[in-house]
Scaffold this active site. Structure first.
Site, PDB file in Angstrom:
ATOM      1  N   CYS A   1       0.825  -1.220   0.000  1.00 11.71           N
ATOM      2  CA  CYS A   1       0.000   0.000   0.000  1.00 11.71           C
ATOM      3  C   CYS A   1       0.855   1.265   0.000  1.00 11.71           C
ATOM      4  O   CYS A   1       0.320   2.369  -0.128  1.00 11.71           O
ATOM      5  CB  CYS A   1      -0.933   0.006   1.198  1.00 11.71           C
ATOM      6  SG  CYS A   1      -1.957  -1.460   1.317  1.00 11.71           S
TER       7      CYS A   1
ATOM      8  N   CYS B   1     -14.351   0.671   6.934  1.00  9.20           N
ATOM      9  CA  CYS B   1     -13.282  -0.038   6.213  1.00  9.20           C
ATOM     10  C   CYS B   1     -13.145   0.508   4.797  1.00  9.20           C
ATOM     11  O   CYS B   1     -14.139   0.799   4.137  1.00  9.20           O
ATOM     12  CB  CYS B   1     -13.585  -1.526   6.128  1.00  9.20           C
ATOM     13  SG  CYS B   1     -13.869  -2.325   7.719  1.00  9.20           S
ATOM     14  N   SER B   2     -11.897   0.592   4.320  1.00 10.14           N
ATOM     15  CA  SER B   2     -11.709   0.953   2.918  1.00 10.14           C
ATOM     16  C   SER B   2     -12.136  -0.228   2.052  1.00 10.14           C
ATOM     17  O   SER B   2     -12.126  -1.380   2.491  1.00 10.14           O
ATOM     18  CB  SER B   2     -10.249   1.333   2.639  1.00 10.14           C
ATOM     19  OG  SER B   2      -9.387   0.261   2.926  1.00 10.14           O
TER      20      SER B   2
ATOM     21  N   HIS C   1      -9.055   3.504  -1.911  1.00  7.22           N
ATOM     22  CA  HIS C   1      -7.726   2.948  -1.633  1.00  7.22           C
ATOM     23  C   HIS C   1      -7.305   1.999  -2.752  1.00  7.22           C
ATOM     24  O   HIS C   1      -7.217   0.793  -2.556  1.00  7.22           O
ATOM     25  CB  HIS C   1      -7.756   2.244  -0.277  1.00  7.22           C
ATOM     26  CG  HIS C   1      -6.444   1.669   0.157  1.00  7.22           C
ATOM     27  ND1 HIS C   1      -5.225   2.196  -0.226  1.00  7.22           N
ATOM     28  CD2 HIS C   1      -6.146   0.605   0.950  1.00  7.22           C
ATOM     29  CE1 HIS C   1      -4.252   1.476   0.316  1.00  7.22           C
ATOM     30  NE2 HIS C   1      -4.783   0.500   1.021  1.00  7.22           N
TER      31      HIS C   1
END
Lengths: 145, 393
Positions: free
Chosen positions: B86, B212-213, B336
């Site tokens: 990430c 939550c993404s 994301h």
């Protein structure tokens, strides 16, 4: 498959834990301990992450018991796992704090576990291969059940 | 080392774009950055391309960077493929910064691109799991659950330790959903209420769906050149890259009292830039689960231990506050797309510093911006990569 000859089971993480019936010992994890600085890690490592010495790590049995550090119930799961299922961290007396699944014996309910409770190691199936061979891994469950 | 500036940024919105391949997403971000800089593709002398999951998800295991740059008219130049989970995009930015700072080239581009919607959600989720060390993903560690209980984050434990509540967690998601609702690049533009967040389905106790993404396609790019060249290229005040700090996780022993790696990375960046947390005007943080933002506040030095919810309650980190955090909407609202996230953060901060952020523009003429990006999970109980970027106007 650990040695290619046994088709009764497949270890999920080969060499990371004893397999019942194979050694005749109580189930345990296999980690490393540094001869020089006594740091203990799981899974095994070749170079000590604490003192950075090479050649000082020795294979050692650990984790037959532990204390539940914390846990949660996951309601989504990656491929190969069935939600809902427990996710946990367990402190083992030899030092490491390790990620673990919880035994299928334990109902997947929030009040089935409590932070800090005494736990014992089990080696248990976590699904099977496409050829229906059980895949074995380590899990914990409340001690003395 | 020379002072380096960002002279152009561009992005492709985060979201679900079934008709677009990795190279389409990347091309749009690259050309938006070129137009923003007022440069043609021939001006770019080197490219760092961040991507994490394209090998597993698209089958393009190698040369993803060249596939994207060729599609964008950037053929011939050196292309460096960057994978850091990430934090891939922030790592790509550091590479581009280093080439310009060192004097090796004058104009470099950093690109982050990710294609996560491939028509099979389970495959996307399993690909994400592959950004953890193999033994953890094999053991079935679930990404959201790791935020709930992993010792380094342990949101469930913080509830017991500090009295943080589910409402505190929901408040962060609500704040960021408001910001995302104003952002044309955001994946989720619906403004949420506390009831929406707490009423959404449980993913991993105590984290609900809207905390939550989610998975996303998206891309972003930044063009860098020496600061003095930036001053000549554009009328706009140049945005200086004041620090590009990058660390890897260290092996952690239980309760060893060692400083958290986010803090270590931020401190390195503060020192390099000669500033402190109090000087930062606007921040983008890596809130893969929105409540993690509360913990990141303290790790970046914005508040003391456990005081995160107070910053949200007092409005300090809202768009109108004195230290807005995640004006883009953050990972949960803006989105994301893993290997693009670090540069989406940087693009947002450049727009904020220039006063070009539209409806979500913060006030107070910000001068210093910070992006905090991290990725991957190691058996040694740290994330794999930590990045903090400081921008200064």
């Amino acid at each position: 498959m650990s040695d290619g000859s046994n088709t009764d089971y497949v270890p999920l993480l080969p060499g990371a834990y004893s397999i019942p019936g194979e050694t005749g010992e109580a189930p345990h994890l296999i980690g490393s301990r540094c001869r020089a600085c006594k740091a203990t890690v799981f899974p095994k490592m070749a170079v000590c992450p604490a003192c950075r010495a090479d050649g000082t790590m020795e294979e050692t049995a650990m984790g037959a018991s532990g204390r539940l550090y914390n846990f949660t119930i996951a309601y989504v799961a990656p491929q190969g796992f069935q939600a809902p299922y427990f996710q946990a961290f367990v402190d083992i007396p030899e030092g490491p704090r390790i990620f673990s699944l919880i035994s299928d014996d334990v109902p997947v309910e929030t009040d089935a576990l409590e932070d800090g409770m005494a736990m014992e190691l089990v080696i248990e199936a976590v699904g099977e291969t496409p050829e229906n061979v059980p895949i074995l891994t380590y899990k914990y469950r409340p001690a003395g059940r | 080392m020379r002072d380096v500036a960002i002279v152009g940024v561009g992005a492709h919105p985060a979201g679900k774009f079934p008709e677009k391949a990795l190279k389409d997403l990347g091309r749009e971000a690259i050309w938006n950055a070129l137009r923003d800089a007022g440069l043609g593709p021939e001006a770019i002398q080197t490219a760092y391309v961040g991507n994490s999951l394209g090998g597993l998800l698209t089958g393009q295991e190698g040369i993803r960077g060249q596939v994207v740059t060729q599609e964008s008219g950037l053929g011939g130049i050196p292309v460096i493929n960057v994978e850091n989970a990430c934090a891939s995009a922030a790592t790509a930015l550091r590479g581009a910064w280093l080439e310009v700072a060192s004097g090796l080239v004058d104009v470099a581009i950093a690109i982050g691109v990710e294609k996560m919607f491939v028509g099979d959600l389970a495959r996307s989720i399993s690909a994400l799991a592959a950004d953890s060390e193999l033994e953890l993903s094999q053991m079935g560690m679930q990404f959201s659950a790791s935020y709930a209980i992993h010792p380094k984050i342990n949101l469930k434990g913080r509830m017991a330790q500090y009295g943080w509540t589910s409402e505190d967690f929901a408040n962060v998601a609500v704040k960021n959903s408001h910001n995302g609702s104003l952002n044309p690049y955001a994946q989720h533009r619906r403004e949420l209420t506390v009831e929406d967040v707490l009423g959404s389905r449980m993913i991993a106790d105590p984290l609900t769906l809207f905390m939550c993404s989610s998975i996303a396609d998206g891309a972003a790019a930044a063009i860098l050149c020496p600061l003095d060249m930036a001053e000549k290229l554009s009328e706009r005040p140049p945005i200086k890259v004041a620090a590009c700090a990058l660390r890897s996780g260290a092996y952690r022993f239980p309760d060893d009292g060692a400083e958290d790696s986010v803090t270590l990375t931020a401190n390195e960046a503060y020192e390099k830039a000669g500033i402190g947390p109090e000087d930062v005007d606007v921040v983008e943080v890596h809130d893969a689960m929105a409540p993690a933002e509360l913990l990141i506040y303290e790790r970046l030095g914005f508040c003391g231990p456990g005081e995160g919810p107070k910053l949200v309650d007092d409005g300090v980190t809202t768009l109108a506050g004195s230290k807005p955090v995640n004006p883009s909407g953050g990972l949960c609202a803006r989105g994301h797309p893993v290997g693009a996230t670090g540069l989406l953060q940087v693009a947002e901060l450049v727009w904020q510093l220039r006063g070009e952020a539209g409806e979500r523009q913060i006030g107070n003429a910000p001068k210093v911006a910070m992006a905090q990006n991290q990725g991957g999970l190691l058996l040694g109980q740290d994330s794999a990569a930590y990045a903090v970027t400081l921008l200064q106007q």
